[in-house]
Design an enzyme around this catalytic site. Structure first.
Site, short mmCIF file in Angstrom:
data_model
loop_
_atom_site.label_atom_id
_atom_site.label_comp_id
_atom_site.label_asym_id
_atom_site.label_seq_id
_atom_site.Cartn_x
_atom_site.Cartn_y
_atom_site.Cartn_z
N GLY A 134 8.20 6.41 -4.87
CA GLY A 134 6.88 5.91 -5.25
C GLY A 134 6.77 4.40 -5.14
O GLY A 134 6.08 3.75 -5.93
N ALA A 159 6.33 2.21 0.33
CA ALA A 159 6.46 3.17 1.43
C ALA A 159 5.91 4.54 1.03
O ALA A 159 5.15 5.17 1.78
CB ALA A 159 7.91 3.29 1.86
N SER A 194 11.05 8.84 -9.18
CA SER A 194 11.93 8.79 -10.34
C SER A 194 11.41 7.79 -11.36
O SER A 194 10.94 6.72 -10.98
CB SER A 194 13.32 8.38 -9.87
OG SER A 194 14.10 7.96 -10.96
N ILE A 210 11.62 -1.55 -5.44
CA ILE A 210 12.26 -2.84 -5.13
C ILE A 210 11.45 -4.02 -5.70
O ILE A 210 12.00 -5.05 -6.07
CB ILE A 210 12.50 -3.00 -3.61
CG1 ILE A 210 13.40 -4.19 -3.29
CG2 ILE A 210 11.21 -3.12 -2.83
CD1 ILE A 210 14.67 -3.81 -2.66
N VAL A 260 9.57 -6.27 -4.52
CA VAL A 260 9.23 -7.44 -3.69
C VAL A 260 8.55 -6.90 -2.43
O VAL A 260 8.36 -5.70 -2.29
CB VAL A 260 10.48 -8.26 -3.29
CG1 VAL A 260 10.92 -9.17 -4.41
CG2 VAL A 260 11.60 -7.37 -2.82
N LYS A 317 -3.76 -13.93 3.96
CA LYS A 317 -2.64 -14.52 4.69
C LYS A 317 -3.08 -14.72 6.13
O LYS A 317 -3.54 -13.78 6.77
CB LYS A 317 -1.43 -13.58 4.63
CG LYS A 317 -0.31 -13.99 5.57
CD LYS A 317 0.86 -13.02 5.57
CE LYS A 317 1.78 -13.34 6.73
NZ LYS A 317 2.91 -12.41 6.82
N VAL A 361 15.10 13.53 -8.08
CA VAL A 361 15.64 14.53 -7.15
C VAL A 361 17.15 14.50 -7.37
O VAL A 361 17.81 13.48 -7.15
CB VAL A 361 15.29 14.19 -5.69
CG1 VAL A 361 15.99 15.14 -4.73
CG2 VAL A 361 13.78 14.23 -5.48
N LEU A 398 12.33 1.41 3.41
CA LEU A 398 13.69 0.86 3.37
C LEU A 398 14.74 1.92 3.69
O LEU A 398 15.83 1.59 4.15
CB LEU A 398 13.97 0.25 1.99
CG LEU A 398 13.07 -0.93 1.60
CD1 LEU A 398 13.32 -1.34 0.15
CD2 LEU A 398 13.31 -2.12 2.53
N ILE A 422 6.51 -3.79 5.92
CA ILE A 422 5.35 -2.97 5.51
C ILE A 422 4.58 -2.51 6.74
O ILE A 422 4.09 -1.38 6.79
CB ILE A 422 4.47 -3.75 4.50
CG1 ILE A 422 5.28 -4.03 3.23
CG2 ILE A 422 3.22 -2.94 4.15
CD1 ILE A 422 4.59 -4.89 2.19
C1 LIG Z 1 13.83 -9.77 -0.62
C2 LIG Z 1 12.85 -8.91 0.07
C3 LIG Z 1 11.63 -9.45 0.49
C4 LIG Z 1 10.71 -8.66 1.18
N1 LIG Z 1 9.54 -9.20 1.64
C5 LIG Z 1 8.73 -8.46 2.42
C6 LIG Z 1 7.53 -8.99 2.95
O1 LIG Z 1 7.16 -10.13 2.70
N2 LIG Z 1 6.78 -8.21 3.75
C7 LIG Z 1 7.15 -6.93 4.05
O2 LIG Z 1 6.47 -6.28 4.84
N3 LIG Z 1 8.22 -6.38 3.47
C8 LIG Z 1 9.03 -7.10 2.69
N4 LIG Z 1 10.13 -6.53 2.14
C9 LIG Z 1 10.33 -5.09 2.29
C10 LIG Z 1 9.45 -4.33 1.30
O3 LIG Z 1 9.76 -4.75 -0.02
C11 LIG Z 1 9.70 -2.83 1.42
O4 LIG Z 1 9.59 -2.45 2.76
C12 LIG Z 1 8.67 -2.06 0.64
O5 LIG Z 1 8.61 -2.49 -0.68
C13 LIG Z 1 8.96 -0.58 0.68
O6 LIG Z 1 10.01 -0.22 -0.16
P1 LIG Z 1 10.27 1.32 -0.35
O7 LIG Z 1 9.06 1.96 -0.88
O8 LIG Z 1 10.87 1.85 0.92
O9 LIG Z 1 11.45 1.36 -1.43
P2 LIG Z 1 11.41 1.13 -3.02
O10 LIG Z 1 10.35 0.19 -3.44
O11 LIG Z 1 12.82 0.80 -3.39
O12 LIG Z 1 11.03 2.55 -3.62
C14 LIG Z 1 11.97 3.60 -3.70
C15 LIG Z 1 11.38 4.73 -4.51
O13 LIG Z 1 12.27 5.85 -4.44
C16 LIG Z 1 12.38 6.40 -5.72
N5 LIG Z 1 13.64 7.14 -5.81
C17 LIG Z 1 14.89 6.70 -5.53
N6 LIG Z 1 15.79 7.67 -5.79
C18 LIG Z 1 15.08 8.75 -6.24
C19 LIG Z 1 15.41 10.06 -6.67
N7 LIG Z 1 16.68 10.48 -6.73
N8 LIG Z 1 14.43 10.90 -7.06
C20 LIG Z 1 13.14 10.50 -7.02
N9 LIG Z 1 12.77 9.29 -6.61
C21 LIG Z 1 13.72 8.43 -6.24
C22 LIG Z 1 12.30 5.22 -6.66
O14 LIG Z 1 11.96 5.62 -7.98
C23 LIG Z 1 11.19 4.43 -6.00
O15 LIG Z 1 9.94 4.92 -6.43
C24 LIG Z 1 11.02 -7.30 1.42
C25 LIG Z 1 12.22 -6.75 0.95
C26 LIG Z 1 13.14 -7.55 0.30
C27 LIG Z 1 14.43 -6.94 -0.16
#
Ligand SMILES: Cc1cc2nc3c(=O)[nH]c(=O)nc-3n(C[C@H](O)[C@H](O)[C@H](O)COP(=O)(O)OP(=O)(O)OC[C@H]3O[C@@H](n4cnc5c(N)ncnc54)[C@H](O)[C@@H]3O)c2cc1C
Length: 515
Positions: A12, A15, A42, A48, A50, A81, A191, A340, A353
């Site tokens: 959640g 992504a 979860s 993350i 950020v 932006k 999960v 990610l 993103i």
């Molecule tokens: C330092 C930094 C700076 C960044 N800056 C930028 C930027 O400026 N522009 C840009 O485009 N991107 C940027 N990014 C990337 C961006 O933050 C991510 O691409 C974006 O937030 C997507 O993250 P995500 O949803 O894949 O993962 P997350 O936000 O980590 O979400 C993971 C989800 O999975 C769930 N989960 C995990 N395990 C389980 C389980 N067992 N059961 C159920 N749920 C589970 C968690 O609860 C959470 O909801 C940056 C990243 C970093 C590290």
């Protein structure tokens, strides 16, 4: 035939919610025939938190999933932006800076202005920088102006724009929209197990150890955890740290001096001794972070550089480990990774993103009707996604190979030929004789970094392309006209666009016209 109707998204964060919204919006109205999108997240694993800079694609994404831009500004602490300012990347001097704007150079689709600009500046001691010569956006940013006025409708632009946003608020905003407007089912659970069929497909997920959910297509948005694509499907991760060295980030939030302080309308990226610092202006605060290579400096030194940047003696920053790389494949059997879990490269050009948007759009558009054809769609998805990651790696590395900095091992190591992808080496050789342009090889539909982006970085960083004067004769007059038109447009927009903070305040108070 085994129809694909039950889509299960795990995660959640940005992504998960973006993917759920994009698929649910594209397939809206199919609920009666059993189509559903369920998102599981979860309560124990935080997002993350950020990721605050987007690409202009976000405008069409938000519009396509049916959200109001006004509400987005109000609820996500969003700002405009219009590109990125790269400071100290070329020579490391305080005066060293260039823009990578979001507007294309004037007349880009039919005339390449690079050789004309190079020719004009050949014998001048102080050249006009490339960005300002061909596009008004660098000046707009420097003046702190917005890319439109209050009388322009939602998503409409005078100057092309993307957003800066609060990642936490954005996930909540998308969740509300997904659940209320797009019928996405939301389950809060961990999960704890992934059950596979004999053929290796995901059959069902075990939630909290005792409940189960079945599905036809499972989308892994579990972040760096990569629970489905990594743990369950065993897809290897391709490390890129031999090309891009940054592996750690320190993130802080910085308050403004007062509520009327100007908000930068571009990301500011300032090179440091072993990495760089991002600075993103939101209406209520700045998000600042140091991305660096732990092979080249210690956490303490990185923290000191961050503290110095924000004018403090010390900082209390959140440390995030980064693993530069991506999965070898992204869609295996009935599991596809987005966000990610699929991969990540340092956020120098905010490419994460936009990859989420593009991947989710591709899944939504090409959603296989039945399991029998899923592997064909998966193959195409994998080829496109691999191509995109390759382009991202090249483009990020470009910033490091054009530098003239030699003041630390980090900058010197970045020039080691073994760390530069062959394709990029080849392009740099080509570009020393002819500049990248519209008809170059960046011709894929939805190219993340078009040739214009390469032009802004190459010539912002003083790359030299040889110009044969006699090849310019045919287009010289027209190019001169385009350069003149750009000067006029820059002046006109400089006088007519409002200040960035003023427009955001107006959007909060009055709203933009809906489309
Ligand atoms: C330092 C930094 C700076 C960044 N800056 C930028 C930027 O400026 N522009 C840009 O485009 N991107 C940027 N990014 C990337 C961006 O933050 C991510 O691409 C974006 O937030 C997507 O993250 P995500 O949803 O894949 O993962 P997350 O936000 O980590 O979400 C993971 C989800 O999975 C769930 N989960 C995990 N395990 C389980 C389980 N067992 N059961 C159920 N749920 C589970 C968690 O609860 C959470 O909801 C940056 C990243 C970093 C590290």
């Amino acid at each position: 035939m085994k129809p694909i109707k039950k889509i299960v998204v795990v995660g959640g964060g940005t992504a998960g919610w973006l993917t759920a919204c994009i698929i649910a919006a594209r397939h809206k109205g199919r609920e009666a025939s059993g189509f559903s999108v369920t998102l599981i997240e979860s309560a124990n694993t935080p997002t993350i938190g950020v990721g605050e800079g987007t690409w202009p694609t976000m405008r069409s994404t938000l519009s396509r999933i049916g959200v109001s831009e006004t509400e987005f500004f109000r609820q996500c602490d969003a700002a405009f932006k219009q590109g990125a300012l790269f400071s100290r990347w070329t020579t490391g001097q305080a005066s060293d800076a260039y823009f990578h704007p979001l507007m294309l150079p004037q007349g880009f689709s039919h005339t390449n202005l690079v050789p004309h600009w190079l020719q004009q500046n050949l014998h001048k001691s102080s050249e006009q920088n490339f960005c300002d010569a061909v596009c008004p956006q660098g000046v707009i940013c420097q003046k702190g102006l917005a890319p439109k006025t209050i009388s322009h409708a939602e998503f409409e632009a005078v100057a092309n724009y993307a957003y800066h946003l609060d990642a936490g608020k954005f996930a909540v905003f998308l969740q509300q929209h997904a659940c209320k407007q797009l019928n996405v089912q939301h389950r809060i659970a961990d999960v704890t197990q992934v059950k596979l069929t004999d053929s290796g497909d995901i059959d069902r997920l075990v939630l909290n150890g005792d409940q189960e959910i079945a599905g036809d297509l499972f989308i892994d948005c579990t972040g760096f955890r990569a629970l489905l694509i990594g743990d369950a499907m065993q897809v290897p991760f391709k490390d890129c740290k031999d090309i891009l060295f940054c592996d750690t980030a320190l993130a802080v939030q910085v308050p403004y001096e007062n509520e009327f302080s100007p908000i930068a309308t571009h990301t500011i990226s300032t090179a440091q001794s072993a990495g760089w610092i991002w600075d993103i202006g939101l209406p209520t605060r700045r998000g600042v972070g140091h991305v660096y290579s732990s092979q080249h400096i210690s956490d303490e030194q990185a923290e000191r550089e961050l503290a110095a940047y924000i004018g403090k003696d010390s900082v209390s920053a959140r440390k995030i480990k980064i693993r530069a790389g991506h999965r070898e494949t992204f869609w295996k059997n009935n599991c596809v990774a987005v966000g990610l879990s699929a991969g990540f490269m340092e956020p120098l050009e905010a490419s994460a993103i936009v990859m989420i948007e593009l991947s989710a759009k591709l899944i939504a558009e090409q959603l296989p009707v039945c399991r029998e054809v899923m592997d064909i769609v998966a193959k195409r998805f994998n080829a496109t996604t691999l191509y995109r990651w390759g382009r991202i790696i090249d483009f990020l590395k470009l910033h490091y190979v054009l530098t003239q900095r030699r003041d630390s091992d980090f900058w010197r190591d970045n020039l080691d030929p073994s760390s530069i992808p062959d394709r990029l080496k080849e392009l740099l050789l080509l570009w020393s004789y002819q500049s990248p342009w519209f008809h170059d090889e960046f011709n894929q539909v939805e190219e993340i970094f078009p040739a214009a982006s390469y032009q802004y970085v190459l010539y912002g960083m003083k790359f030299k392309t040889q110009v044969e004067a006699d090849t310019l004769q045919n287009t010289a007059k027209y190019a001169e006209r385009l350069l003149r038109e750009n000067r006029n447009l820059t002046e006109k927009l400089g006088l007519s666009l409002p200040y960035h903070r003023d427009l955001i305040m107006k959007i909060h108070e009055r709203g933009l016209q809906t489309v």
